[in-house]
Scaffold this active site. Structure first.
Site: not given
Ligand code: GLN
Length: 483
Positions: A76, A175, A151
């Site tokens: 990420k 998330s 997210s």
């Protein structure tokens, strides 16, 4: 090759069926071909990947082994990667090349994992739909008109589309678990302090926690093994030995006490999801688990408390992005104040600005007691509810989300509508507990997740339950059409 899990890749590499370089080349080609449909990557790191793959092949040739040695993953884009853009999904950091590796990145690299790239995400990890990224929305591989969740939507969409077997992610209010649910993956948010936050760009420091996103519990165990552990650079990292997560997968579920909170099944939960959750309860009962109704009476207060605490911490964490030291700087500032105002006004997107304003307001003199302090008190009540529940049960089970993935744009003009979708995930962050989401079926062709929560440091228990469930169900093996 792209259908293989981390566990299968480890076996294939050990048996010399293929090399890490071959696998890496295959996946990089697949990303080039398919990612334009889903936009799951912000940066690709082909050269780094091929170099790491070659080094991993050499290490294997020299007799080394290890489940992650030569395994392709992605990070990420809020994990700092030395010399590589680390954008946090924001225009603010579009030009930022991190000067060092996050602990998670360094640990996985040392274990021999191959970094294919940095995945798309909601700006500064704020969101549940991956629509707030400066690099554009991510699409759900199960239906390109729907969001993948957020997210960590880039990590989730990439793994779901079989662009790679697993990826790192972070979970501040859901998330990891929510995008796992929306894309038919298994995702684990560890206990707060289990995985180092050093080099993970902060959103809300008392809630943020890194963890794995993969297709199976078995793979989450492998990736978590490489991520977890004490780090003296992170003062909230906990100095507890890391158990062997893969060894924890095989235990029997005979007599396992599963608590199902009655508050989970109120109005607001899609009845079709409720039915799938009941099916997964039945599947676990067949494996010997005992179901008990429990209550989490303060759950209803968790969303308002979270949406005070998280923005409050974010307003403080994001004050460092001022146009001076790093990141975006506006053109031709007239004076220092203009530099601050325009750099932040132009560099941050609207959701980030909204949260900074809410957070600064909640922390301001006169409002601190009314909002921030009160939210912290609710946080304690939420934690106490869990402590009471875990006196009676071993794990807690329920839906991960009240609804399946919504259509792109459907909630963009109504942020509160999106906040309400976090109702089942946020409590674990407020309490610091570990939580896992795993595939439980489909509604209108869109995946649904079932969430498991456990007492502190019982990631092994969560992985055990999920693995046994996955040995007896096949939801997690389903592949989105076109990928
Ligand atoms: N949806 C939540 C938020 O927007 C959680 C995000 C996260 O876990 N990073 O804050």
């Amino acid at each position: 090759m792209h259908h293989m899990t981390l566990a299968e890749i480890a076996r294939g590499l050990a048996d010399k069926k293929f090399s890490s370089v071959e696998l890496t080349q295959t996946l990089l080609a697949r990303i080039a071909q398919l990612d334009p449909q889903i936009n799951s990557f912000i940066s690709l790191t082909q050269d780094l990947a091929l170099g790491q793959a070659k080094a991993a092949d050499e290490r294997r040739a020299n007799g080394e082994s290890g489940a992650l040695l030569g395994a392709p993953i992605a990070h990420k884009d809020l994990f700092c990667t030395q010399g590589i853009r680390t954008s946090c999904g924001s225009k603010m950091l579009d030009n930022f090349k991190a000067p060092y590796d996050a602990t998670v990145v360094a640990k996985l690299a040392a274990a021999g994992a191959v970094t294919l790239g940095k995945t798309n995400m909601d700006e500064f990890a704020m969101g549940s739909a991956n629509e707030s990224s400066w690099y554009g929305a991510v699409k759900n591989p199960w239906n390109l008109e729907h969001v993948p969740g957020g997210s960590s939507g880039g990590s989730a969409a990439a793994v779901a589309a079989r662009l790679l077997p697993a990826a790192t992610a972070t979970d501040t209010g859901g998330s990891i678990r929510q995008p796992a649910a929306f894309t038919n993956l298994t995702g684990l948010k560890p206990t707060y302090g289990r995985v180092s936050r050093w080099g993970m760009i902060a959103y809300a420091s008392s809630l943020d926690q890194g963890g794995p996103l993969a297709r199976t519990a078995e793979d989450c165990a492998i990736l978590l093994q490489g991520m977890a552990g004490f780090d003296p650079n992170d003062s909230t990292s906990i100095d507890e030995p890391v158990p062997d997560y893969s060894a924890s997968l095989s235990g029997s579920l005979q007599g396992l006490r599963i608590g199902v909170p009655k508050e989970y099944f109120s109005a607001g939960l899609d009845p079709r999801i409720a039915e799938l959750i009941h099916n997964s309860i039945k599947a676990l009962e067949k494996l010997g688990a005992v179901i008990k109704e429990i209550s989490l009476p303060n759950m209803q207060h968790a969303i308002p408390a979270y949406y005070v605490i998280a923005p409050a911490e974010a307003s403080s964490n994001l004050s460092r992005f001022d146009g001076v030291r790093f990141g975006y700087r506006c053109e031709n500032p007239e004076n220092l104040e203009d530099l601050y105002k325009r750099s932040r006004g132009e560099g941050f997107g609207s959701e980030v600005q909204r949260r900074i304003m809410v957070g600064a307001y909640a922390l301001s003199a006169g409002y601190y007691d009314a909002y921030y302090l009160k939210a912290q008190k609710i946080r304690r009540l939420v934690k106490n509810d869990f402590m009471t529940a875990f006196n009676e049960v071993d794990i807690i089970l329920g839906p991960t989300t009240p609804n399946p993935a919504w259509k792109l744009g459907a909630k963009s003009s109504d942020p509160v509508a999106a906040y309400l979708e976090d109702v089942y995930t946020i409590t674990a962050n407020l309490a610091g507990l570990p939580g896992l989401s795993m595939p439980a079926g489909f509604v209108d062709g869109l995946p649904v997740g079932v969430q498991l929560l456990a007492p502190y440091f019982q990631e092994g228990r969560l992985l055990n339950v999920a693995h046994q469930y996955q040995l007896n169900t096949d939801w997690h093996t389903r592949t989105p059409t076109g990928f």
